[in-house]
Scaffold this active site. Structure first.
Site, PDB file in Angstrom:
ATOM      1  N   TYR A 150      -1.895 -15.493 -16.493  1.00 38.82           N
ATOM      2  CA  TYR A 150      -2.504 -16.361 -17.508  1.00 38.82           C
ATOM      3  C   TYR A 150      -2.356 -17.799 -17.053  1.00 38.82           C
ATOM      4  O   TYR A 150      -1.275 -18.222 -16.640  1.00 38.82           O
ATOM      5  CB  TYR A 150      -1.796 -16.167 -18.850  1.00 38.82           C
ATOM      6  CG  TYR A 150      -2.304 -17.062 -19.966  1.00 38.82           C
ATOM      7  CD1 TYR A 150      -3.603 -16.907 -20.472  1.00 38.82           C
ATOM      8  CD2 TYR A 150      -1.490 -18.048 -20.513  1.00 38.82           C
ATOM      9  CE1 TYR A 150      -4.056 -17.723 -21.504  1.00 38.82           C
ATOM     10  CE2 TYR A 150      -1.946 -18.865 -21.552  1.00 38.82           C
ATOM     11  CZ  TYR A 150      -3.229 -18.695 -22.042  1.00 38.82           C
ATOM     12  OH  TYR A 150      -3.677 -19.494 -23.059  1.00 38.82           O
ATOM     13  N   ASP A 245       0.902 -21.944 -10.133  1.00 43.43           N
ATOM     14  CA  ASP A 245       0.976 -22.288 -11.549  1.00 43.43           C
ATOM     15  C   ASP A 245       2.423 -22.093 -11.977  1.00 43.43           C
ATOM     16  O   ASP A 245       2.858 -20.978 -12.273  1.00 43.43           O
ATOM     17  CB  ASP A 245       0.021 -21.414 -12.366  1.00 43.43           C
ATOM     18  CG  ASP A 245       0.062 -21.772 -13.846  1.00 43.43           C
ATOM     19  OD1 ASP A 245       0.882 -22.642 -14.231  1.00 43.43           O
ATOM     20  OD2 ASP A 245      -0.714 -21.179 -14.616  1.00 43.43           O
ATOM     21  N   LYS A 273       5.419 -26.721 -20.267  1.00 41.50           N
ATOM     22  CA  LYS A 273       6.619 -26.153 -20.909  1.00 41.50           C
ATOM     23  C   LYS A 273       7.866 -27.021 -20.682  1.00 41.50           C
ATOM     24  O   LYS A 273       7.992 -28.066 -21.301  1.00 41.50           O
ATOM     25  CB  LYS A 273       6.786 -24.695 -20.472  1.00 41.50           C
ATOM     26  CG  LYS A 273       5.542 -23.900 -20.910  1.00 41.50           C
ATOM     27  CD  LYS A 273       5.638 -22.408 -20.904  1.00 41.50           C
ATOM     28  CE  LYS A 273       4.434 -21.837 -21.646  1.00 41.50           C
ATOM     29  NZ  LYS A 273       3.551 -21.001 -20.883  1.00 41.50           N
TER      30      LYS A 273
END
Ligand SMILES: *Cc1c(COP(=O)(O)O)cnc(C)c1O
Length: 434
Positions: A150, A245, A273
């Site tokens: 994702y 990522d 995050k």
């Protein structure tokens, strides 16, 4: 002390009903609605360290940590002080502030391959922008991503996109025209031949390969030995941009993320995050040769009204400073305590005769209700999600807050204690026996 088997839900249920009348599903991100596991999602009113409390005053040991950002725990004093100090001087200016370079310096010190970094406000923006940049740099159209990975909810990336999408049982998303994903090639994870084949088929047309170096979004699935090395060699050979990522893995698996842990340098890195310490921050960065294509220096446009927001920078700076200054202590402790927790629960499952396997890298882990091994999306999808749902609900009722989906990684943080872990293993023993 978390309550055992007596979770009250009246207030949370009332708040959920109120929210549902105004917000789709009552939530601002789908996984929070608990559709994959059933039961009442607790409405959280407070957090401190590794524990959170809901509107019914239930206490939970939290293994989500806001889906990763809160590696230092909830309401960590130095992070709060930093945010409060920044807020007293105003919340946003839409002009440059000194703190942006402070956070940039910390990020660049952690990721040696990066010479420049641009801050955005979410992981979605970071990956979307990095891909635009890779296309601008290579002047190619195709992108390669992997099934179960994702990278946020940009149109072209909502193809075989793991957790949230899989949890809902929709293959991609409505509202994404085929034409928008015609340049997205989705390949099985951990399969080098598939990558070779794609580069052969789309010779000189693949702008980039984007990968979660340890996947967190189909549950935790590590790359096989030498898989990342192979991706690095192939992309170098084909003059394609390799994007790690590291929105989830950055500052979690090591201060310098998965690329430090595995000693591999991608061309571009995306972050999110932890970099925002609980406030909305994302980032993408790489060598100046590529980054200087970004506006205003170059022709690749990307902007954000609240990008580099001083409160968000303050939270990120305080978090990264602690991680940098205490990394000799924090990362080995996360490794040891996570190992104890994950192995302890796995042993309980074995004893109870439950079909079960686990994946863990550092403080990122998943207990799969599957025979395993889980190495890619197809093997993850063999999990018994009904058994997981039962386990999840029993654990929640025992005061253990796990990700409400089989296909999401759980996290341990620096605030978790031996006692948290022991209590969690004890709760799992009971849950698995039933
Ligand atoms: C969470 C996540 C994203 C998306 O970040 P948002 O801040 O939710 O937009 C992208 N990539 C990975 C690997 C993630 O874990």
């Amino acid at each position: 002390m978390p309550s055992t088997m007596s979770r009250k839900v009246e207030q949370s249920r009332r708040l959920q009903q109120r929210a549902e009348s105004m917000i789709p599903g009552g939530v601002n991100s789908p996984v929070r609605a608990f559709r994959a596991v059933g039961g009442d999602p607790p409405f959280i009113v407070r957090g401190k360290g590794s524990h959170i409390w809901d509107a019914d005053e239930n206490e939970f040991i939290d293994y989500i940590g806001s889906w990763g950002p809160l590696i230092l725990g909830h309401a960590e004093p130095s992070v709060l002080d930093s945010i409060l100090a920044a807020a007293c001087n105003g919340t946003s200016f839409g002009a440059s502030t000194p703190s942006e370079a402070d956070l940039a310096e910390l990020v660049l010190s952690a990721f040696p391959h990066m010479q420049k970094v641009r801050f955005v406000s979410s992981g979605t923006e970071a990956t979307m922008s990095a891909i635009r940049l890779a296309r601008a740099y290579t002047k190619r159209k195709y992108i390669v991503k992997f099934e179960g990975c994702y990278h946020g909810h940009a149109d072209a990336l909502l193809v075989k996109a793991g957790s949230g999408v899989a949890t809902l049982g929709i293959p991609g998303s409505a509202g994404v025209p085929e034409e928008f994903i015609q340049f997205t090639v989705a390949l099985p994870f951990n399969d080098v031949q598939a990558v070779e084949h794609a580069f052969h088929k789309f010779k000189h047309q693949i702008a980039c390969v984007i990968v979660e170096p340890v996947v967190g979004n189909m549950g935790c699935v590590p790359a096989a030995d030498d898989y990342l090395v192979a991706l690095r060699l192939i992309t170098e050979r084909e003059r394609s941009v390799l994007i790690f990522d590291e929105v989830m893995t950055g500052f979690r698996l090591a201060f310098g993320g998965a690329q430090e842990l595995y000693n591999i340098r991608p061309d571009l890195t995306t972050m999110g995050k932890i970099i925002g310490g609980g406030l909305p921050v994302g980032a993408y960065g790489g060598p100046s040769e590529i980054m200087d294509l970004v506006a205003p220096l170059g022709p690749m446009y990307q902007a954000g009204t609240l990008s580099g927001n001083p409160l968000a920078m303050a939270a990120g700076i305080a978090t990264l400073k602690q991680l940098r200054d205490r990394k000799q202590e924090i990362y080995p402790r996360l490794e040891a305590l996570s190992g104890k927790l994950v192995d302890g629960v796995a042993a309980a499952a074995k004893e109870a005769g439950v079909e079960f396997c686990h994946n863990r890298v550092g403080s990122m882990f998943t207990w799969f209700f599957a025979q395993g091994p889980v190495t890619d999306w197809d093997s993850a999808a063999k999990s018994n999600t009904e058994a997981f749902g039962k386990f999840f609900r029993t654990m929640l009722d025992s005061g253990i807050y796990l990700p409400p989906s089989q296909y999401e990684a759980a996290f341990l943080g620096a605030a978790h204690t031996e006692q948290d872990v022991e209590q969690t293993i004890a709760a799992a023993k009971q849950a698995l026996r039933r």
